[in-house]
Design a protein around this motif. Sequence first.
Motif, PDB file in Angstrom:
ATOM      1  N   SER A  36       0.809  -1.212   0.000  1.00  0.00           N
ATOM      2  CA  SER A  36       0.000   0.000   0.000  1.00  0.00           C
ATOM      3  C   SER A  36       0.848   1.272   0.000  1.00  0.00           C
ATOM      4  N   ALA A  37       2.132   1.160   0.417  1.00  0.00           N
ATOM      5  CA  ALA A  37       2.984   2.353   0.452  1.00  0.00           C
ATOM      6  C   ALA A  37       3.266   2.888  -0.946  1.00  0.00           C
ATOM      7  N   PRO A  39       1.542   3.127  -4.525  1.00  0.00           N
ATOM      8  CA  PRO A  39       0.418   2.860  -5.413  1.00  0.00           C
ATOM      9  C   PRO A  39       0.919   2.566  -6.825  1.00  0.00           C
ATOM     10  N   TYR A  85      -4.360   9.301 -16.396  1.00  0.00           N
ATOM     11  CA  TYR A  85      -3.323   8.356 -15.966  1.00  0.00           C
ATOM     12  C   TYR A  85      -3.304   7.131 -16.877  1.00  0.00           C
ATOM     13  N   VAL A 117       6.882  -1.602 -17.820  1.00  0.00           N
ATOM     14  CA  VAL A 117       7.674  -0.536 -17.190  1.00  0.00           C
ATOM     15  C   VAL A 117       7.265   0.829 -17.765  1.00  0.00           C
ATOM     16  N   ALA A 127       1.515  11.859 -12.914  1.00  0.00           N
ATOM     17  CA  ALA A 127       1.389  12.195 -11.492  1.00  0.00           C
ATOM     18  C   ALA A 127       2.299  13.365 -11.132  1.00  0.00           C
ATOM     19  N   MET A 131       0.496  16.667  -9.860  1.00  0.00           N
ATOM     20  CA  MET A 131       0.732  17.008  -8.453  1.00  0.00           C
ATOM     21  C   MET A 131       1.828  18.056  -8.296  1.00  0.00           C
ATOM     22  N   GLU A 135       9.090  14.544  -6.397  1.00  0.00           N
ATOM     23  CA  GLU A 135       9.460  13.446  -5.497  1.00  0.00           C
ATOM     24  C   GLU A 135       8.671  12.166  -5.792  1.00  0.00           C
ATOM     25  N   ILE A 136       7.519  12.316  -6.439  1.00  0.00           N
ATOM     26  CA  ILE A 136       6.742  11.126  -6.798  1.00  0.00           C
ATOM     27  C   ILE A 136       7.569  10.202  -7.685  1.00  0.00           C
ATOM     28  N   TYR A 138      10.283   8.963  -7.226  1.00  0.00           N
ATOM     29  CA  TYR A 138      10.953   7.892  -6.480  1.00  0.00           C
ATOM     30  C   TYR A 138      10.141   6.604  -6.481  1.00  0.00           C
ATOM     31  N   TYR A 139       8.838   6.731  -6.647  1.00  0.00           N
ATOM     32  CA  TYR A 139       8.006   5.524  -6.741  1.00  0.00           C
ATOM     33  C   TYR A 139       8.453   4.654  -7.911  1.00  0.00           C
ATOM     34  N   ILE A 141      11.260   3.771  -8.811  1.00  0.00           N
ATOM     35  CA  ILE A 141      12.296   2.788  -8.455  1.00  0.00           C
ATOM     36  C   ILE A 141      11.639   1.445  -8.127  1.00  0.00           C
ATOM     37  N   ALA A 144       9.758  -0.042 -11.221  1.00  0.00           N
ATOM     38  CA  ALA A 144      10.610  -0.662 -12.243  1.00  0.00           C
ATOM     39  C   ALA A 144      10.770  -2.158 -11.948  1.00  0.00           C
ATOM     40  N   PHE A 145      10.920  -2.491 -10.657  1.00  0.00           N
ATOM     41  CA  PHE A 145      11.048  -3.900 -10.275  1.00  0.00           C
ATOM     42  C   PHE A 145       9.714  -4.635 -10.431  1.00  0.00           C
TER      43      PHE A 145
ATOM     44  N   PHE B  19      16.887  -3.096 -13.994  1.00  0.00           N
ATOM     45  CA  PHE B  19      17.258  -3.239 -12.585  1.00  0.00           C
ATOM     46  C   PHE B  19      18.425  -2.317 -12.234  1.00  0.00           C
ATOM     47  N   ILE B  88      -4.641   5.027   0.652  1.00  0.00           N
ATOM     48  CA  ILE B  88      -3.226   4.719   0.448  1.00  0.00           C
ATOM     49  C   ILE B  88      -2.361   5.577   1.373  1.00  0.00           C
ATOM     50  N   HIS B  92       0.479   4.502   4.423  1.00  0.00           N
ATOM     51  CA  HIS B  92       1.884   4.866   4.244  1.00  0.00           C
ATOM     52  C   HIS B  92       2.594   4.956   5.589  1.00  0.00           C
TER      53      HIS B  92
END
Lengths: 170, 124
Positions: A36-37, A39, A85, A117, A127, A131, A135-136, A138-139, A141, A144-145, B19, B88, B92
Amino acid sequence: MRSMKTQTKRLTFLGIAVAIALVLSYIEMLLPPIWSAVPGIKAGLPNIVIILVLYGLSLKDAAAVSLVRLALVTLLFGNAMTLLYSLAGAVLSLGIMAILKKINSFSVVGVSIAGAVFHNLGQIIVAIIIMQTKEIGYYMIVLAFSGTIAGIFVGLLGGILLKYFKRLKL
Amino acid sequence: MCPEKRRLRNDILLIAVIFAVALIGFLVFKSTMKTGDYVTVSIDGVEKYRYSLSENIQTDIITGENTNRLVIDGGKAYITEADCPDKICVGHRGISKTGETIVCLPHKVVVAVVSGEDEADIIA
């Protein structure tokens, strides 16, 4: 006469493809969020159908199925904001998949991974713009996985289905 | 090399590149993180409020008819309650490092940790 029959078969298949993609979108919505951290982590099940149509028929057909699915999902479950989106994700995803398929250096799995991806990338870009918060990014990262893992499964499933699909001779 | 093998090799290469890029992004992110001094609350991209992380507070961020409850406790900021559909932001974990954010997409609310020195530019 024969081409007419093929045309009808083709059109029918595209209708079924949209229906399946729509159901897969709904199923995906019912699944609980994996983490949940962050989205946006999801399996990307509708992409199985898009890949099938992209490889089995053509880019034009895949784009049509993708856009009709998008319109239906927006009407049924979304709003103008979710459309933005989804649209960014769908366009970037199909765009990169079409390019990678064309250069013919990757298997269905590789194409699917890139699609997943880039879907995440499109949504993150929207986003950040909406917004006004970079900083969004960083999600991305984590996405990508998760996108790569989802892409592998979707690509493998798409590849298996493609073998059966070719027997249909549309 | 036969085409199938070449494609498989390229697929693996693609995964490795994705990766690697993500890992580099993560390391850059980690290295720029430090414990922040303030949290800023932005609504629709505009900074509205700023609270110090050193004080324990509890406040409601009201955007039209929507509410997110911001709690600062022990140097960390949380959203403990919200009337958005996805929750959400509530799920967090607490944030305390510069650049960390809690985002509530439905309400267009962004809670971000910033340091004291650089006011406008949080992270270059």
